[in-house]
Design an enzyme around this catalytic site. Structure first.
Site, PDB file in Angstrom:
ATOM      1  N   CYS A  51       0.823  -1.211   0.000  1.00  0.00           N
ATOM      2  CA  CYS A  51       0.000   0.000   0.000  1.00  0.00           C
ATOM      3  C   CYS A  51       0.857   1.261   0.000  1.00  0.00           C
ATOM      4  O   CYS A  51       0.377   2.331  -0.384  1.00  0.00           O
ATOM      5  CB  CYS A  51      -0.950   0.012   1.194  1.00  0.00           C
ATOM      6  SG  CYS A  51      -0.133   0.004   2.798  1.00  0.00           S
ATOM      7  N   ASN A  52       2.117   1.151   0.402  1.00  0.00           N
ATOM      8  CA  ASN A  52       2.973   2.334   0.500  1.00  0.00           C
ATOM      9  C   ASN A  52       4.113   2.389  -0.503  1.00  0.00           C
ATOM     10  O   ASN A  52       4.788   3.402  -0.598  1.00  0.00           O
ATOM     11  CB  ASN A  52       3.573   2.433   1.910  1.00  0.00           C
ATOM     12  CG  ASN A  52       2.541   2.790   2.940  1.00  0.00           C
ATOM     13  OD1 ASN A  52       1.702   3.644   2.701  1.00  0.00           O
ATOM     14  ND2 ASN A  52       2.571   2.125   4.077  1.00  0.00           N
ATOM     15  N   ARG A  53       4.329   1.319  -1.259  1.00  0.00           N
ATOM     16  CA  ARG A  53       5.473   1.330  -2.174  1.00  0.00           C
ATOM     17  C   ARG A  53       5.323   0.313  -3.297  1.00  0.00           C
ATOM     18  O   ARG A  53       4.658  -0.714  -3.143  1.00  0.00           O
ATOM     19  CB  ARG A  53       6.778   1.073  -1.418  1.00  0.00           C
ATOM     20  CG  ARG A  53       6.921  -0.317  -0.844  1.00  0.00           C
ATOM     21  CD  ARG A  53       8.243  -0.475  -0.092  1.00  0.00           C
ATOM     22  NE  ARG A  53       8.304   0.405   1.060  1.00  0.00           N
ATOM     23  CZ  ARG A  53       9.128   1.451   1.165  1.00  0.00           C
ATOM     24  NH1 ARG A  53       9.985   1.723   0.195  1.00  0.00           N
ATOM     25  NH2 ARG A  53       9.123   2.213   2.239  1.00  0.00           N
ATOM     26  N   SER A 110       9.650   2.667   6.059  1.00  0.00           N
ATOM     27  CA  SER A 110       8.194   2.529   6.033  1.00  0.00           C
ATOM     28  C   SER A 110       7.507   3.831   6.416  1.00  0.00           C
ATOM     29  O   SER A 110       8.088   4.682   7.099  1.00  0.00           O
ATOM     30  CB  SER A 110       7.746   1.428   6.999  1.00  0.00           C
ATOM     31  OG  SER A 110       8.236   0.173   6.601  1.00  0.00           O
ATOM     32  N   GLU A 115       7.108  -0.842  11.928  1.00  0.00           N
ATOM     33  CA  GLU A 115       6.055  -1.843  11.661  1.00  0.00           C
ATOM     34  C   GLU A 115       6.704  -3.109  11.103  1.00  0.00           C
ATOM     35  O   GLU A 115       7.737  -3.063  10.453  1.00  0.00           O
ATOM     36  CB  GLU A 115       5.003  -1.268  10.712  1.00  0.00           C
ATOM     37  CG  GLU A 115       5.535  -0.767   9.363  1.00  0.00           C
ATOM     38  CD  GLU A 115       5.524  -1.837   8.297  1.00  0.00           C
ATOM     39  OE1 GLU A 115       4.967  -2.918   8.551  1.00  0.00           O
ATOM     40  OE2 GLU A 115       6.083  -1.597   7.223  1.00  0.00           O
ATOM     41  N   THR A 116       6.072  -4.234  11.375  1.00  0.00           N
ATOM     42  CA  THR A 116       6.694  -5.516  11.037  1.00  0.00           C
ATOM     43  C   THR A 116       6.113  -6.165   9.787  1.00  0.00           C
ATOM     44  O   THR A 116       6.595  -7.211   9.361  1.00  0.00           O
ATOM     45  CB  THR A 116       6.553  -6.489  12.217  1.00  0.00           C
ATOM     46  OG1 THR A 116       5.167  -6.590  12.578  1.00  0.00           O
ATOM     47  CG2 THR A 116       7.336  -6.000  13.429  1.00  0.00           C
ATOM     48  N   GLN A 117       5.100  -5.547   9.191  1.00  0.00           N
ATOM     49  CA  GLN A 117       4.467  -6.145   8.011  1.00  0.00           C
ATOM     50  C   GLN A 117       5.409  -6.241   6.822  1.00  0.00           C
ATOM     51  O   GLN A 117       5.356  -7.187   6.050  1.00  0.00           O
ATOM     52  CB  GLN A 117       3.245  -5.315   7.595  1.00  0.00           C
ATOM     53  CG  GLN A 117       1.933  -5.787   8.185  1.00  0.00           C
ATOM     54  CD  GLN A 117       0.777  -4.996   7.597  1.00  0.00           C
ATOM     55  OE1 GLN A 117       0.639  -3.802   7.842  1.00  0.00           O
ATOM     56  NE2 GLN A 117      -0.039  -5.653   6.815  1.00  0.00           N
ATOM     57  N   GLY A 192      -7.561  -9.736   4.534  1.00  0.00           N
ATOM     58  CA  GLY A 192      -6.113  -9.822   4.400  1.00  0.00           C
ATOM     59  C   GLY A 192      -5.440  -9.455   5.708  1.00  0.00           C
ATOM     60  O   GLY A 192      -6.098  -9.209   6.727  1.00  0.00           O
TER      61      GLY A 192
END
EC number: 1.2.1.70
Length: 436
Positions: A51-53, A110, A115-117, A192
């Site tokens: 979602c961010n990259r 991030s 964050e660990t995702q 998800g």
């Protein structure tokens, strides 16, 4: 061989553009990677899309030509002019690429630091590329080292302690707006990882959840973990539900919007919708009673998270710098070790040949063969000891490539004979011994 990373992230690309660049781990990703590695300047490729990259992690023969080909293909895919893509992109080569990869995997790059995702998302992208035959030795080495670096950052710093995620940031934002969420009800669309995290944060605050998912059986199995706080509905009821509740969180991973303006009925109460997906799940529209938050709108909470973790981030960058140096030292040692082995094999072969000749001509009694072999073996080990140590030392220096090539030329060592493929990711098996 060179490492090349082309990056589009929350730092340099708005969400609307990231939507057009987004991939999933499916047919489109497979097709795009296949085109990339078919190019003569690109050896291997991994495609990371979150979602961010959106990032392209490549092993290439010529960075400039490989990058130019990537821009052409990405322009065809996204319908964004090549010039705009080139201007937006952050491009990293060789040491810079490895350092960036380690930063991304360790979550220092991030939107939500710590964050660990992202490590899990990188593992999924790596597995997809590896299983598809799009990456092998060169990128495998880099990826395994990246995961070890991320683990070291987590273990040696507190950067992931009480981690903030996009999911927790969205729930925190809802709490800031609405106050105590205990007893309220929120709709969560999709099942998800992002949706699951959102549900966990909501229920921890005492908020009930209506989980809307296409696979009801899977959703119901997940809902059982929450002791009645999570109920399940199918997609046909989404339109009705979103008009009766004030909170909605959506993260489906669908390639198109799942909530459109024509689903909205006028209501007197205010509604707050959090779109955590890229591409976005919710169609952009203006409404006096509905406020839509996208991923990039959570920056305020993210900035607070950054300031709290600043000291830990400094320590993490130090670890990443060390791992980057270690990675290149390790790579260079891989190229030296087979050469040293080949030198020793040549010496051994020459010695055995002379012993056999001496026995056949009667210069040496057969019964002395083993003793003489041992003496000669110790002799050439002693003779090669200093060159071996020196070669390993030189392998850590910038001019190592020139020296190594000269040694290979002097000893007549062919590249094919080194069987470098045997050295795929030895760091995985030897690093624990080195660390102990």
């Amino acid at each position: 061989m060179h490492y090349l990373i082309v990056s589009y992230s929350h730092k340099n690309t708005d969400i609307a553009t990231r939507e057009r660049l987004a991939f999933d781990n499916g047919v489109r990703s497979e097709s795009f990677l296949r085109e990339l590695v078919a190019n003569k300047f690109i050896n291997e490729g991994i495609l990371l899309s979150t979602c961010n990259r959106v990032e392209f992690i490549l092993s290439v023969k010529e960075a400039h030509k490989a990058g130019d080909f990537l821009m052409e293909k990405l322009s065809e895919y996204s319908k964004i002019p090549k010039e705009e893509l080139s201007e937006r992109a952050d491009v990293y080569e060789d040491t810079g690429a490895i350092h960036h990869l380690f930063c991304v995997c360790s979550s220092l790059d991030s939107l939500v630091v710590g964050e660990t995702q992202i490590a899990g998302q990188l593992k999924s992208a790596f597995k997809f590329a590896y299983d598809g035959g799009f990456c092998s030795q060169k990128l495998s080495r880099a990826m395994h080292f990246a995961f070890k670096c991320a683990a070291s950052v987590r273990n040696c710093t507190e950067i992931s302690k009480n981690p903030v995620s996009v999911a927790s940031a969205s729930v925190s934002k809802a709490k800031d707006i609405l106050g105590d969420l205990g007893g309220d009800t929120a709709i969560v669309v999709g099942l998800g990882e992002m949706s699951q995290l959102t549900i966990k944060h909501l229920t921890a605050l005492g908020c009930n959840v209506i989980l809307v998912n296409r696979d009801k059986a899977k959703a119901e199995a997940f809902a059982k973990e929450f002791g009645g706080m999570v109920s399940v509905e199918g997609f046909p009821r989404l339109g009705e539900l979103l008009n009766h509740h004030k909170m909605l969180f959506s993260a489906t991973g669908a390639p198109h919007t799942v909530i459109s303006k024509d689903m909205v009925e006028p209501k007197s109460f205010r509604r707050y919708w959090f779109d955590l997906a890229v591409p976005r799940d919710i169609e952009a529209f203006e409404s006096e009673t509905i406020r839509i938050f996208a991923v990039d709108d959570l920056q305020e909470i993210v900035n607070k998270n950054l300031s709290l973790r600043e000291e830990q981030a400094k320590r993490a960058y130090g670890i990443i710098g060390r791992f980057t140096q270690e990675f290149y030292k390790w790579l260079q040692s891989l190229s030296v070790d087979p050469i040293i082995k080949a030198m020793r094999e040549q010496a051994k072969e020459a010695a055995l040949k002379e012993i056999t000749k001496a026995i056949s001509k009667g210069y040496l009694p057969k019964e002395c063969e083993k003793s003489v072999e041992k003496i000669i073996h110790n002799s050439f080990n002693t003779f090669l000891h200093h060159p071996t140590i020196k070669l390993k030392e030189i392998s850590e220096e910038p001019q190592s490539d020139t020296v190594v090539e000269a040694v290979k030329l002097l000893f007549g060592i062919q590249e094919d004979g080194l069987m470098l493929d045997r050295y795929k990711c030895e760091y995985d098996t030897t690093s624990k011994e080195r660390e102990e």
